[in-house]
Design a protein around this motif. Structure first.
Motif, short mmCIF file in Angstrom:
data_model
loop_
_atom_site.label_atom_id
_atom_site.label_comp_id
_atom_site.label_asym_id
_atom_site.label_seq_id
_atom_site.Cartn_x
_atom_site.Cartn_y
_atom_site.Cartn_z
N SER A 25 -6.04 11.05 102.57
CA SER A 25 -7.47 11.26 103.13
C SER A 25 -7.61 10.64 104.58
CB SER A 25 -8.38 10.43 102.35
OG SER A 25 -8.58 10.83 101.12
N ASP A 58 -7.78 18.35 100.77
CA ASP A 58 -8.93 17.79 99.66
C ASP A 58 -8.61 17.87 98.26
OD1 ASP A 58 -11.18 16.41 99.25
OD2 ASP A 58 -12.31 18.20 99.19
N ASP A 79 -12.53 9.49 100.66
CA ASP A 79 -12.63 11.06 100.39
C ASP A 79 -13.79 11.61 100.69
OD1 ASP A 79 -11.11 13.32 99.19
OD2 ASP A 79 -12.75 13.22 97.77
#
Length: 198
Positions: A25, A58, A79
């Motif tokens: 992230s 992601d 995130d």
């Protein structure tokens, strides 16, 4: 904190900082100014590569977090922040490069501004960010696909530009609609949590 609300919206995360998903992230956030600079300077091929890798990361960090018990409080914040920053900065960069219309920048930015306010309000009631739902992931994915298609259209040019550009904008319009729908769902969930506390 209401225990029912905790179970429904905030699964018990670990209070750990250094994990593989968190690192991914952070790398996604670091990639954002790189992508923006490449788009603004019309280095579209490199921008496309970096953006695609960043978008794919992601799903990777979420899979690792769930599969290897690496869900953390920091990750629950990093995130969604990384996703929103990636979308917003990519849209801003494409707008500055004259590839997408101003209205898309305004609508996406307004939605994220509203979500930022909600996070602050929930924090006052001792709640963290709400877990990302399927609608939110779908809207984010559609916007990412739209951005990638628009970059490809600008990269290819020629007769195919108009067709790809139109397709990219069409996906973007639907993506913005789903993105806002997810935002409305988050607002409703936040109101339910606050109402339960009261």
């Amino acid at each position: 904190m209401n225990e029912h609300g905790r179970e429904r919206f905030s699964p018990e995360p670990r209070n750990v900082y250094l994990t593989v998903p968190n690192l991914i992230s952070v790398l996604r956030i670091i990639s954002i100014p790189v992508i923006a600079a490449l788009v603004v300077h019309h280095r579209m091929a490199l921008a496309l590569v970096v953006l695609t890798l960043s978008a794919l990361s992601d799903g990777v960090d979420g899979f690792i977090a769930r599969s290897f018990n690496q869900v953390t409080r920091m990750g629950q914040i990093l995130d969604p922040v990384a996703d929103r920053l990636l979308i917003l900065c990519s849209v801003l960069a494409l707008g500055m490069a004259g590839i997408i219309p101003l209205w898309m920048i305004v609508i996406v930015g307004l939605r994220d501004f509203v979500m930022g306010i909600q996070i602050l309000v929930l924090a006052q009631h001792d709640y963290g960010p709400l877990p990302v739902n399927f609608v939110g992931k779908t809207g984010t994915a559609m916007l990412m696909v739209s951005i990638i298609v628009l970059i490809i259209a600008d990269l290819i040019g020629g007769p195919a530009f108009l067709m790809l550009h139109t397709i990219g904008l069409a996906i973007g319009i639907w993506g913005v609609a789903v993105y806002w729908l997810a935002g409305l769902i988050y607002l409703r969930q936040g109101q339910d949590l606050i109402r339960t506390d009261r």
